[in-house]
Design a protein around this motif. Structure first.
Motif, PDB file in Angstrom:
ATOM      1  N   LEU A 156      12.656  27.542  -6.471  1.00  0.00           N
ATOM      2  CA  LEU A 156      13.544  27.728  -7.388  1.00  0.00           C
ATOM      3  C   LEU A 156      14.039  26.034  -7.874  1.00  0.00           C
ATOM      4  N   SER A 157      14.165  25.910  -9.220  1.00  0.00           N
ATOM      5  CA  SER A 157      14.408  24.434  -9.537  1.00  0.00           C
ATOM      6  C   SER A 157      15.528  24.685 -10.662  1.00  0.00           C
ATOM      7  N   ILE A 158      16.451  23.903 -10.692  1.00  0.00           N
ATOM      8  CA  ILE A 158      17.441  23.685 -11.926  1.00  0.00           C
ATOM      9  C   ILE A 158      17.164  22.234 -12.657  1.00  0.00           C
ATOM     10  N   VAL A 159      16.775  22.138 -13.792  1.00  0.00           N
ATOM     11  CA  VAL A 159      16.339  20.911 -14.321  1.00  0.00           C
ATOM     12  C   VAL A 159      16.769  20.816 -15.732  1.00  0.00           C
ATOM     13  N   THR A 160      16.904  19.608 -16.269  1.00  0.00           N
ATOM     14  CA  THR A 160      17.443  19.403 -17.403  1.00  0.00           C
ATOM     15  C   THR A 160      15.989  18.994 -18.551  1.00  0.00           C
ATOM     16  N   ARG A 161      16.204  19.741 -19.737  1.00  0.00           N
ATOM     17  CA  ARG A 161      15.010  19.514 -20.611  1.00  0.00           C
ATOM     18  C   ARG A 161      15.680  19.278 -22.110  1.00  0.00           C
TER      19      ARG A 161
ATOM     20  N   ILE B 224      16.563  29.575 -20.126  1.00  0.00           N
ATOM     21  CA  ILE B 224      17.776  28.585 -20.161  1.00  0.00           C
ATOM     22  C   ILE B 224      18.869  28.898 -19.671  1.00  0.00           C
ATOM     23  N   LEU B 225      19.510  28.171 -18.854  1.00  0.00           N
ATOM     24  CA  LEU B 225      20.871  28.353 -18.232  1.00  0.00           C
ATOM     25  C   LEU B 225      22.102  28.199 -19.331  1.00  0.00           C
ATOM     26  N   LEU B 226      21.891  27.185 -19.834  1.00  0.00           N
ATOM     27  CA  LEU B 226      22.999  26.310 -20.683  1.00  0.00           C
ATOM     28  C   LEU B 226      22.547  25.423 -21.611  1.00  0.00           C
ATOM     29  N   GLN B 227      22.804  25.252 -22.749  1.00  0.00           N
ATOM     30  CA  GLN B 227      22.707  24.057 -23.800  1.00  0.00           C
ATOM     31  C   GLN B 227      23.938  23.354 -23.896  1.00  0.00           C
TER      32      GLN B 227
ATOM     33  N   PRO C 110      26.919   6.523 -32.230  1.00  0.00           N
ATOM     34  CA  PRO C 110      26.088   7.565 -32.939  1.00  0.00           C
ATOM     35  C   PRO C 110      26.145   8.863 -31.947  1.00  0.00           C
ATOM     36  N   ALA C 111      25.986   9.952 -32.820  1.00  0.00           N
ATOM     37  CA  ALA C 111      25.713  11.185 -32.131  1.00  0.00           C
ATOM     38  C   ALA C 111      24.458  11.219 -31.362  1.00  0.00           C
ATOM     39  N   LEU C 112      24.382  12.079 -30.327  1.00  0.00           N
ATOM     40  CA  LEU C 112      23.035  12.287 -29.489  1.00  0.00           C
ATOM     41  C   LEU C 112      22.676  13.729 -29.311  1.00  0.00           C
ATOM     42  N   PRO C 113      21.127  13.806 -29.417  1.00  0.00           N
ATOM     43  CA  PRO C 113      20.771  15.199 -29.387  1.00  0.00           C
ATOM     44  C   PRO C 113      21.269  16.003 -28.101  1.00  0.00           C
ATOM     45  N   ASP C 114      21.453  17.369 -28.260  1.00  0.00           N
ATOM     46  CA  ASP C 114      21.848  18.350 -27.277  1.00  0.00           C
ATOM     47  C   ASP C 114      20.706  18.314 -26.120  1.00  0.00           C
ATOM     48  N   ALA C 115      21.212  18.915 -25.045  1.00  0.00           N
ATOM     49  CA  ALA C 115      20.175  18.847 -24.036  1.00  0.00           C
ATOM     50  C   ALA C 115      20.436  20.553 -23.276  1.00  0.00           C
ATOM     51  N   SER C 116      19.534  20.758 -22.789  1.00  0.00           N
ATOM     52  CA  SER C 116      19.095  22.299 -22.049  1.00  0.00           C
ATOM     53  C   SER C 116      19.033  22.277 -20.554  1.00  0.00           C
ATOM     54  N   ILE C 117      19.856  23.099 -19.712  1.00  0.00           N
ATOM     55  CA  ILE C 117      19.690  23.266 -18.426  1.00  0.00           C
ATOM     56  C   ILE C 117      18.961  24.406 -18.151  1.00  0.00           C
ATOM     57  N   VAL C 118      17.780  24.433 -17.385  1.00  0.00           N
ATOM     58  CA  VAL C 118      16.758  25.425 -17.261  1.00  0.00           C
ATOM     59  C   VAL C 118      16.549  25.917 -15.888  1.00  0.00           C
ATOM     60  N   LEU C 119      16.207  27.110 -15.695  1.00  0.00           N
ATOM     61  CA  LEU C 119      15.974  27.561 -14.229  1.00  0.00           C
ATOM     62  C   LEU C 119      14.331  27.924 -14.182  1.00  0.00           C
ATOM     63  N   LEU C 120      13.624  27.122 -13.309  1.00  0.00           N
ATOM     64  CA  LEU C 120      12.428  27.199 -12.947  1.00  0.00           C
ATOM     65  C   LEU C 120      12.038  27.929 -11.939  1.00  0.00           C
ATOM     66  N   ARG C 121      11.287  29.137 -11.874  1.00  0.00           N
ATOM     67  CA  ARG C 121      10.763  29.825 -10.810  1.00  0.00           C
ATOM     68  C   ARG C 121       9.285  29.386 -10.553  1.00  0.00           C
TER      69      ARG C 121
END
Length: 284
Positions: A145-150, A159-162, A251-262
């Motif tokens: 398992l891996s928790i990564v930012t995308r 997707i775990l969290l945006q 300036p505003a920055l784009p959002d990011a996602s934390i995702v779980l890889l199996r």
């Protein structure tokens, strides 16, 4: 050497208490009444060397020593049963290899691992910390398992969290007023670093990357000391730091996602169990 207590003697002792006497206890433990009496005699005379019961009329009442032993006996029998249950279920034991950037180690991992260990106490968890780009490359064959930012819109996995990406500075310093602006950013390749630099360039703000590190803890130390401004996810902002926005000229920055890889090759109840605890951990 300390003398041990046969758990069968304890089982009979507890049965007598729970069933109110030797006759019913004998039925419960599938022994004759004389065998039960001999077990208690052995427990009292050879092991504990204290009287455990006293008769009052037709009732068998616990002595103070018997009441003390009862609490220990129940705990010993419970642990004995729990150990057998765990060890006889192969799905409850094993090892999981988890990859996670150090960004999330202090913020999310303690609660996740604590919760998981309560449900799967015999499972070993190997945690490998590395930037998201490295974990994605390692994922197949090396990690379960891996928790990564995308980047939002480029997610793979679940997707775990945006979360918002925000500018951060120390509350007690005015680092954001310096020109060129000193930055503390994650090492390349990092889309957060790329977005931060591009946003400042488009806004016409002068900057320099004064500090670069793969470690969030390092960036937090630099920012906390008032040496630079940085950009990371809002959920990772700690006390003593200030979020900078358009009102501060940033300036505003784009959002990011934390995702779980199996890993497709790694499938087991143990791995799925940790995956579910990770998912729940990011919902809190």
């Amino acid at each position: 050497m300390l003398q041990t207590i046969d758990h069968e003697l304890l089982r009979t002792f507890v049965a007598i208490v729970d069933h109110g006497g030797f006759t019913r206890a004998a039925q419960a433990v599938n022994r004759t009444q004389s065998a039960v009496s001999m077990q208690i005699k052995r427990l009292e005379e050879d092991v504990i060397q204290r009287q455990l019961f006293e008769r009052q009329g037709r009732q068998m009442l616990l002595t103070s020593e018997g009441a003390t032993l009862l609490g220990y006996a129940r705990r010993i029998l419970d642990l004995h049963g729990e150990a057998l249950t765990m060890l006889r279920q192969p799905d409850m034991v094993g090892k999981v290899k988890l990859g996670v950037p150090d960004d999330y180690v202090m913020r999310f991992l303690p609660g996740i691992l604590k919760s998981f260990s309560h449900t799967w106490p015999l499972v070993d968890v190997e945690v490998q910390c590395a930037p998201s780009s490295e974990l994605i490359n390692r994922h197949k064959g090396q990690l379960d398992l891996s928790i990564v930012t995308r980047e939002v819109g480029h997610e793979i996995g679940e997707i775990l969290l945006q979360d918002e990406t925000v500018w951060v500075a120390a509350e007690s310093h005015a680092t954001q007023r310096q020109s060129p602006l000193p930055l503390a950013l994650f090492e390349e390749p990092c889309f957060c670093r790329r977005h931060a630099c591009n946003a400042l360039t488009r806004a016409g703000l002068s900057y320099r990357v004064a500090y670069s590190s793969p470690s969030l803890a390092t960036l937090q130390a630099v920012v906390g000391a008032g040496l630079a401004v940085s950009a990371w996810m809002k959920s990772l902002v700690t006390p003593g730091m200030r979020i900078l926005d358009e009102t501060d000229g940033f300036p505003a920055l784009p959002d990011a996602s934390i995702v779980l890889l199996r890993s497709p090759e790694a499938t087991s109840p143990v791995i799925e169990g940790l995956a579910q605890h990770i998912i729940e951990g990011f919902r809190l």
